[in-house]
Design an enzyme around this catalytic site. Structure first.
Site, PDB file in Angstrom:
ATOM      1  CB  CYS A 130      -0.936   0.001   1.199  1.00  0.00           C
ATOM      2  SG  CYS A 130      -2.157  -1.318   1.169  1.00  0.00           S
TER       3      CYS A 130
ATOM      4  CG  HIS B  12      -1.563   3.733   4.157  1.00  0.00           C
ATOM      5  ND1 HIS B  12      -1.756   2.400   3.853  1.00  0.00           N
ATOM      6  CD2 HIS B  12      -0.939   3.754   5.369  1.00  0.00           C
ATOM      7  CE1 HIS B  12      -1.282   1.652   4.825  1.00  0.00           C
ATOM      8  NE2 HIS B  12      -0.779   2.452   5.762  1.00  0.00           N
TER       9      HIS B  12
END
Length: 452
Positions: free
Chosen positions: A54, A104
């Site tokens: 991610c 993120h």
């Protein structure tokens, strides 16, 4: 009057593997709107997430740089760009900028407010660092430190917010660049809206041949939920495209649909991402731009990588690509020109962590190549994997020790060494990179700890 540059909508799901779409041949999933969108797009059928996890992938999107340059090769560490971000580059070209959804790349806690100076140039802002609680999903709006919550299933609410932004900017003199970052279909798989969960039952799921028998029952459960998320997002995509049509700007808008990385979902008995098999590294990549001169929807086997998105979008808009960008500009290829991919994508795992850590699985540092036909991977001990993806599309036969593949292995090893030298990648043990960047790890998971 000078023609306005195209708007851009960059949509990506989290952990949506290339194989989980109707147009790529999945016999289970219902994605009719994305299937139709594929027929209107340049479909990069061999798109790859070179560092398939991610935070690293998102940092590649946002900087156009490789993981060992921007330094985000593990999750939950902060991005401090060396150079111009994608939003800053578009803002310099006269664009309004917007980001909606999962971020993120800030670190410091997954639910903390992200101040404006840490937003990399995005103006409109409805974002949370990270959550996978899709039905009770928090966010912060613009410059307010008040925690808000998306109504219902967050991807639907985020898409509705993106549509409101489109309507508000449809007649603006300035073009807009918007990133819409959905959290699904990332786990937890069982949390899609009930009407989508009702479309799938575990017993009806046809598994890929590389899912071992012992993993099959759990894989079917996962996939039924995963596909429900995919179908929900397919409807979100349809709604977004209808809004463009209703506003009369579909022809003038570049729409990119992709993902940060894939998901193993039981293939080879494995879960999640980071790993060098196709279920983890291959992603959907559809780009539509009807007003592009000579526009021709088609499929291409060009090996586009995560860091190539920034220069490609800038190139399509006639904007300069900052010198700090390391990705390849595929805009000429989208216009019908030569393929600039160099015949291979570098696969990299500088430091295995979490579900791919050595304490939980057989996680290992690796470098490898994905070509149109072959996957070749080595770890710190030496050659590890070799697949002929043309004759063995489910990667069931590792040919690394097969003497019949000795010449191919030598050729791929030489190509890998050239790629590492060109990118100044010394392929060091993961802990050396951790120490270089000053990251502190949780000793059990070998990952950076985070706070919710």
């Amino acid at each position: 009057m000078k023609k306005k540059r195209p708007n851009i909508i960059f949509v990506f799901g989290d952990q949506w593997r290339q194989q989980a779409l109707g147009y790529t041949g999945d016999p289970n999933v219902l994605t009719p709107h994305l299937d139709a969108f594929a027929s209107e797009s340049v479909n990069f059928s061999h798109a790859v997430a070179g560092c398939p996890v991610c935070t690293p992938a998102r940092a590649c999107f946002l900087t156009g740089q490789r993981p060992l340059t921007h330094g985000l090769f593990v999750n939950d560490v902060p991005l401090h760009p060396k150079g111009t971000s994608i939003a800053e580059a578009f803002a310099s070209g006269g664009y309004d900028t917007a980001y909606i959804g999962k971020w993120h790349v800030n670190a410091g806690g997954r639910t903390r407010y992200i101040p404006k100076e840490r937003r990399l140039g995005f103006d409109y802002w409805k974002v949370l660092e990270c959550t996978h609680d899709y039905n009770h999903s928090a966010y912060y709006a613009n410059d307010s430190e008040e925690m808000l919550y998306w109504e219902g299933y967050d991807a639907e609410a985020q898409t509705a917010d993106a549509e409101a932004y489109i309507r508000d900017h449809a007649e603006s003199e300035a073009p807009f660049f918007m990133m819409l970052s959905w959290g699904p279909p990332h786990a937890p798989y069982e949390t899609a809206p009930e009407r989508y969960k009702a479309l799938y039952t575990p017993d009806s799921i046809k598994l890929r041949p590389n899912v071992p028998e012992q993993a099959a029952p759990e894989a079917r459960e996962w996939l039924a939920g995963y596909y429900a998320h995919c179908s929900a997002l397919d409807d979100c995509m349809a709604s977004l495209l209808r809004t463009l049509d209703a506003c009369g700007i579909a022809e003038d808008t570049i729409v990119l649909f992709t993902s940060d990385h894939g998901d193993m979902l039981g293939s080879h008995g494995r879960t999640k991402k980071q790993q060098p098999w196709d279920e983890s590294i291959r992603v959907p990549f559809l780009l539509r731009y009807p007003n592009l001169e000579g526009w021709q929807p088609r499929e291409t086997d060009a090996l586009i990588n995560t860091q190539d998105v920034m220069p490609t979008l800038l190139g399509l808009c006639g904007l300069p690509v900052p010198e700090c960008v390391e990705g390849v500009d595929f805009s000429g290829h989208i216009r019908g020109g030569d393929n600039p991919d160099g015949d291979a994508v570098l696969l990299t795992c500088p430091h295995p962590f979490g579900q791919w850590s050595s304490t939980h699985h057989d996680g290992r540092e690796y470098r490898g190549l994905r070509t149109r036909r072959y996957t070749y991977v080595r770890d710190l001990s030496g050659p590890w994997l070799l697949y002929d993806n043309e004759t063995d599309p489910f990667q069931l036969q590792n040919q690394i020790a097969n003497p019949d593949f000795a010449a191919i292995r030598a050729e791929l090893e030489a190509a890998l060494q050239r790629k590492l030298e060109a990118e100044n990648d010394q392929f060091l043990p993961g802990m050396e990179y951790i120490e270089q960047w000053g990251y502190i790890l949780d000793k059990e998971n070998l990952t950076v700890p985070y706070e919710d």
